[in-house]
Design an enzyme around this catalytic site. Structure first.
Site, PDB file in Angstrom:
ATOM      1  N   ASP A 197       0.845  -1.199   0.000  1.00 28.89           N
ATOM      2  CA  ASP A 197       0.000   0.000   0.000  1.00 28.89           C
ATOM      3  C   ASP A 197       0.879   1.248   0.000  1.00 28.89           C
ATOM      4  O   ASP A 197       0.634   2.196  -0.748  1.00 28.89           O
ATOM      5  CB  ASP A 197      -0.931  -0.016   1.206  1.00 28.89           C
ATOM      6  CG  ASP A 197      -1.930   1.117   1.197  1.00 28.89           C
ATOM      7  OD1 ASP A 197      -2.455   1.468   0.115  1.00 28.89           O
ATOM      8  OD2 ASP A 197      -2.201   1.660   2.287  1.00 28.89           O
TER       9      ASP A 197
ATOM     10  N   ARG B 244     -11.312  10.184 -11.681  1.00 28.83           N
ATOM     11  CA  ARG B 244     -10.596  10.294 -10.403  1.00 28.83           C
ATOM     12  C   ARG B 244      -9.874   9.007 -10.025  1.00 28.83           C
ATOM     13  O   ARG B 244      -9.161   8.963  -9.043  1.00 28.83           O
ATOM     14  CB  ARG B 244     -11.584  10.659  -9.285  1.00 28.83           C
ATOM     15  CG  ARG B 244     -12.195  12.030  -9.414  1.00 28.83           C
ATOM     16  CD  ARG B 244     -13.227  12.302  -8.317  1.00 28.83           C
ATOM     17  NE  ARG B 244     -12.713  12.015  -6.995  1.00 28.83           N
ATOM     18  CZ  ARG B 244     -13.422  11.447  -6.003  1.00 28.83           C
ATOM     19  NH1 ARG B 244     -14.674  11.094  -6.218  1.00 28.83           N
ATOM     20  NH2 ARG B 244     -12.886  11.227  -4.830  1.00 28.83           N
ATOM     21  N   LYS B 245     -10.049   7.936 -10.793  1.00 29.98           N
ATOM     22  CA  LYS B 245      -9.482   6.631 -10.460  1.00 29.98           C
ATOM     23  C   LYS B 245      -8.123   6.436 -11.134  1.00 29.98           C
ATOM     24  O   LYS B 245      -7.974   6.676 -12.322  1.00 29.98           O
ATOM     25  CB  LYS B 245     -10.415   5.509 -10.913  1.00 29.98           C
ATOM     26  CG  LYS B 245     -11.769   5.529 -10.247  1.00 29.98           C
ATOM     27  CD  LYS B 245     -12.641   4.441 -10.823  1.00 29.98           C
ATOM     28  CE  LYS B 245     -14.024   4.465 -10.208  1.00 29.98           C
ATOM     29  NZ  LYS B 245     -14.882   3.417 -10.809  1.00 29.98           N
TER      30      LYS B 245
END
Length: 197
Positions: A86, A132-133
Protein backbone atom coordinates in the site's frame (compact mmCIF):
# COMPACT_ATOMS: atom_id res chain seq x y z
CA UNK A 1 -0.20 -11.69 -12.79
CA UNK A 2 -1.58 -13.48 -15.83
CA UNK A 3 -5.08 -14.52 -14.78
CA UNK A 4 -5.72 -11.38 -12.73
CA UNK A 5 -4.60 -8.89 -15.35
CA UNK A 6 -7.07 -9.69 -18.12
CA UNK A 7 -9.35 -6.89 -16.85
CA UNK A 8 -6.61 -4.76 -15.37
CA UNK A 9 -6.80 -1.92 -15.82
CA UNK A 10 -10.47 -1.73 -16.84
CA UNK A 11 -11.27 -0.99 -20.47
CA UNK A 12 -12.30 2.62 -19.67
CA UNK A 13 -8.87 3.43 -18.19
CA UNK A 14 -6.52 5.42 -20.37
CA UNK A 15 -2.74 5.13 -20.31
CA UNK A 16 -1.19 7.56 -17.86
CA UNK A 17 2.28 9.01 -17.76
CA UNK A 18 4.02 11.00 -15.07
CA UNK A 19 3.14 14.60 -14.30
CA UNK A 20 5.56 17.14 -15.88
CA UNK A 21 6.78 18.00 -12.35
CA UNK A 22 7.29 14.37 -11.30
CA UNK A 23 10.73 13.53 -9.91
CA UNK A 24 13.26 12.51 -12.55
CA UNK A 25 14.62 8.96 -12.89
CA UNK A 26 17.25 8.30 -10.26
CA UNK A 27 15.59 10.55 -7.69
CA UNK A 28 15.46 9.12 -4.18
CA UNK A 29 12.06 9.96 -2.74
CA UNK A 30 11.76 11.37 0.74
CA UNK A 31 9.24 10.23 3.31
CA UNK A 32 5.92 11.95 2.84
CA UNK A 33 5.37 12.28 6.60
CA UNK A 34 7.80 11.56 9.44
CA UNK A 35 5.09 9.79 11.48
CA UNK A 36 3.89 7.55 8.61
CA UNK A 37 4.05 3.86 9.61
CA UNK A 38 5.14 2.97 6.07
CA UNK A 39 7.93 5.44 5.33
CA UNK A 40 8.37 7.69 8.37
CA UNK A 41 11.58 7.72 10.38
CA UNK A 42 9.85 8.63 13.66
CA UNK A 43 7.95 5.32 13.94
CA UNK A 44 10.40 2.90 15.57
CA UNK A 45 8.50 -0.26 14.63
CA UNK A 46 7.49 1.11 11.21
CA UNK A 47 8.50 -0.25 7.84
CA UNK A 48 11.00 2.51 6.99
CA UNK A 49 10.27 1.93 3.30
CA UNK A 50 12.69 3.73 0.96
CA UNK A 51 11.77 4.55 -2.64
CA UNK A 52 13.38 5.88 -5.80
CA UNK A 53 12.21 6.63 -9.33
CA UNK A 54 13.54 4.07 -11.83
CA UNK A 55 14.67 4.81 -15.38
CA UNK A 56 11.35 3.56 -16.78
CA UNK A 57 9.42 5.94 -14.45
CA UNK A 58 8.31 3.14 -12.18
CA UNK A 59 9.01 3.49 -8.47
CA UNK A 60 11.20 0.94 -6.72
CA UNK A 61 10.86 0.62 -2.95
CA UNK A 62 12.77 -1.50 -0.45
CA UNK A 63 11.68 -2.82 2.91
CA UNK A 64 13.79 -4.97 5.24
CA UNK A 65 11.75 -7.37 7.36
CA UNK A 66 12.67 -7.18 11.05
CA UNK A 67 11.69 -9.41 13.98
CA UNK A 68 8.93 -7.00 15.02
CA UNK A 69 7.34 -7.49 11.56
CA UNK A 70 6.79 -11.23 11.88
CA UNK A 71 3.53 -13.14 11.97
CA UNK A 72 4.45 -16.82 11.91
CA UNK A 73 7.81 -17.48 13.59
CA UNK A 74 10.56 -16.17 11.34
CA UNK A 75 8.21 -14.94 8.59
CA UNK A 76 6.77 -11.53 7.76
CA UNK A 77 3.15 -10.94 8.76
CA UNK A 78 0.90 -11.00 5.68
CA UNK A 79 -1.02 -7.89 6.69
CA UNK A 80 2.22 -6.04 7.20
CA UNK A 81 3.37 -7.05 3.71
CA UNK A 82 0.09 -5.71 2.32
CA UNK A 83 0.81 -2.49 4.22
CA UNK A 84 4.25 -2.28 2.54
CA UNK A 85 2.61 -2.63 -0.86
CA UNK A 86 0.00 0.00 0.00
CA UNK A 87 2.83 2.39 0.88
CA UNK A 88 4.85 1.58 -2.25
CA UNK A 89 1.83 1.88 -4.55
CA UNK A 90 0.71 5.11 -2.87
CA UNK A 91 4.20 6.57 -3.19
CA UNK A 92 4.13 5.75 -6.90
CA UNK A 93 0.80 7.49 -7.48
CA UNK A 94 1.58 10.49 -5.26
CA UNK A 95 5.06 11.15 -6.59
CA UNK A 96 4.48 10.45 -10.27
CA UNK A 97 1.06 12.11 -10.60
CA UNK A 98 1.62 14.90 -8.03
CA UNK A 99 -1.96 14.78 -6.76
CA UNK A 100 -3.47 13.72 -3.42
CA UNK A 101 -5.04 10.27 -3.54
CA UNK A 102 -6.24 7.60 -1.13
CA UNK A 103 -6.40 3.83 -1.44
CA UNK A 104 -9.82 2.60 -2.50
CA UNK A 105 -8.93 -1.06 -3.10
CA UNK A 106 -5.82 -3.19 -2.62
CA UNK A 107 -5.42 -6.79 -3.81
CA UNK A 108 -2.34 -8.77 -2.78
CA UNK A 109 -1.21 -12.19 -4.01
CA UNK A 110 1.20 -13.96 -1.67
CA UNK A 111 3.44 -16.12 -3.88
CA UNK A 112 6.09 -17.28 -1.39
CA UNK A 113 7.02 -16.66 2.26
CA UNK A 114 9.08 -13.59 3.15
CA UNK A 115 11.59 -14.47 5.89
CA UNK A 116 12.66 -12.14 8.68
CA UNK A 117 15.96 -10.55 7.66
CA UNK A 118 15.14 -10.50 3.96
CA UNK A 119 14.71 -7.31 1.95
CA UNK A 120 11.68 -6.97 -0.28
CA UNK A 121 12.25 -5.03 -3.53
CA UNK A 122 8.92 -3.64 -4.74
CA UNK A 123 8.65 -2.30 -8.30
CA UNK A 124 5.41 -0.34 -8.85
CA UNK A 125 4.03 1.21 -12.02
CA UNK A 126 1.08 3.29 -13.16
CA UNK A 127 -1.34 1.18 -15.21
CA UNK A 128 -4.07 3.63 -16.21
CA UNK A 129 -6.44 6.37 -15.21
CA UNK A 130 -10.18 6.97 -15.54
CA UNK A 131 -11.53 10.22 -14.10
CA UNK A 132 -10.60 10.29 -10.40
CA UNK A 133 -9.48 6.63 -10.46
CA UNK A 134 -5.84 5.62 -10.87
CA UNK A 135 -4.82 1.99 -11.36
CA UNK A 136 -1.38 0.86 -10.23
CA UNK A 137 0.35 -2.51 -9.76
CA UNK A 138 3.54 -3.88 -8.23
CA UNK A 139 5.68 -6.93 -7.85
CA UNK A 140 7.86 -7.72 -4.83
CA UNK A 141 11.07 -9.73 -5.13
CA UNK A 142 13.24 -11.23 -2.41
CA UNK A 143 16.65 -9.71 -1.67
CA UNK A 144 17.31 -8.24 -5.15
CA UNK A 145 15.59 -6.44 -8.01
CA UNK A 146 15.76 -9.72 -9.94
CA UNK A 147 15.17 -12.06 -6.98
CA UNK A 148 12.34 -14.56 -6.64
CA UNK A 149 8.84 -13.08 -6.83
CA UNK A 150 7.28 -13.16 -3.35
CA UNK A 151 4.20 -10.95 -3.81
CA UNK A 152 2.15 -9.20 -6.46
CA UNK A 153 -0.39 -6.48 -5.86
CA UNK A 154 -2.66 -4.09 -7.66
CA UNK A 155 -4.61 -1.18 -6.31
CA UNK A 156 -7.14 1.47 -7.14
CA UNK A 157 -6.44 4.96 -5.81
CA UNK A 158 -8.97 7.78 -5.89
CA UNK A 159 -8.05 11.44 -6.21
CA UNK A 160 -9.30 13.54 -3.29
CA UNK A 161 -9.12 17.18 -2.33
CA UNK A 162 -7.00 18.44 0.53
CA UNK A 163 -10.25 18.80 2.51
CA UNK A 164 -10.36 15.00 2.77
CA UNK A 165 -7.36 15.18 5.11
CA UNK A 166 -8.35 18.35 6.94
CA UNK A 167 -11.87 17.01 7.59
CA UNK A 168 -10.91 13.50 8.68
CA UNK A 169 -7.34 13.91 9.99
CA UNK A 170 -5.92 15.04 13.32
CA UNK A 171 -5.51 18.87 13.21
CA UNK A 172 -2.22 18.77 15.18
CA UNK A 173 -0.74 16.13 12.87
CA UNK A 174 -1.86 18.08 9.80
CA UNK A 175 -0.23 21.25 11.12
CA UNK A 176 3.02 19.37 11.79
CA UNK A 177 2.87 17.93 8.28
CA UNK A 178 2.27 21.41 6.80
CA UNK A 179 5.22 22.90 8.67
CA UNK A 180 7.50 20.06 7.62
CA UNK A 181 6.41 20.37 3.99
CA UNK A 182 7.05 24.12 4.00
CA UNK A 183 10.52 23.65 5.52
CA UNK A 184 11.39 20.96 2.94
CA UNK A 185 10.15 23.16 0.08
CA UNK A 186 12.29 26.06 1.31
CA UNK A 187 15.34 23.79 1.64
CA UNK A 188 14.77 22.41 -1.87
CA UNK A 189 14.52 25.92 -3.28
CA UNK A 190 17.80 26.91 -1.59
CA UNK A 191 19.67 23.93 -2.96
CA UNK A 192 18.04 24.27 -6.40
CA UNK A 193 21.30 25.53 -7.87
CA UNK A 194 22.86 22.22 -6.92
CA UNK A 195 20.49 20.14 -9.04
CA UNK A 196 21.78 18.85 -12.35
CA UNK A 197 19.55 20.06 -15.22
Amino acid sequence: MSSRTENWPPADAEPVGPHPDAPAPGTELSEHYAECFGCGHEVESGLHLRSAVADDMSVVSTFTVRKDHQGAPGLAHGGLLACAFDEALGSTVGNLLRTPTVTARLETDFVRPVPVGSTLHIAARLDGRSGRKTYVSAEGRLDADDGQVALRARALFVTVGVDHFTTHGDPDAIEKFRQTAEAEAAAAEQRGWDVNP
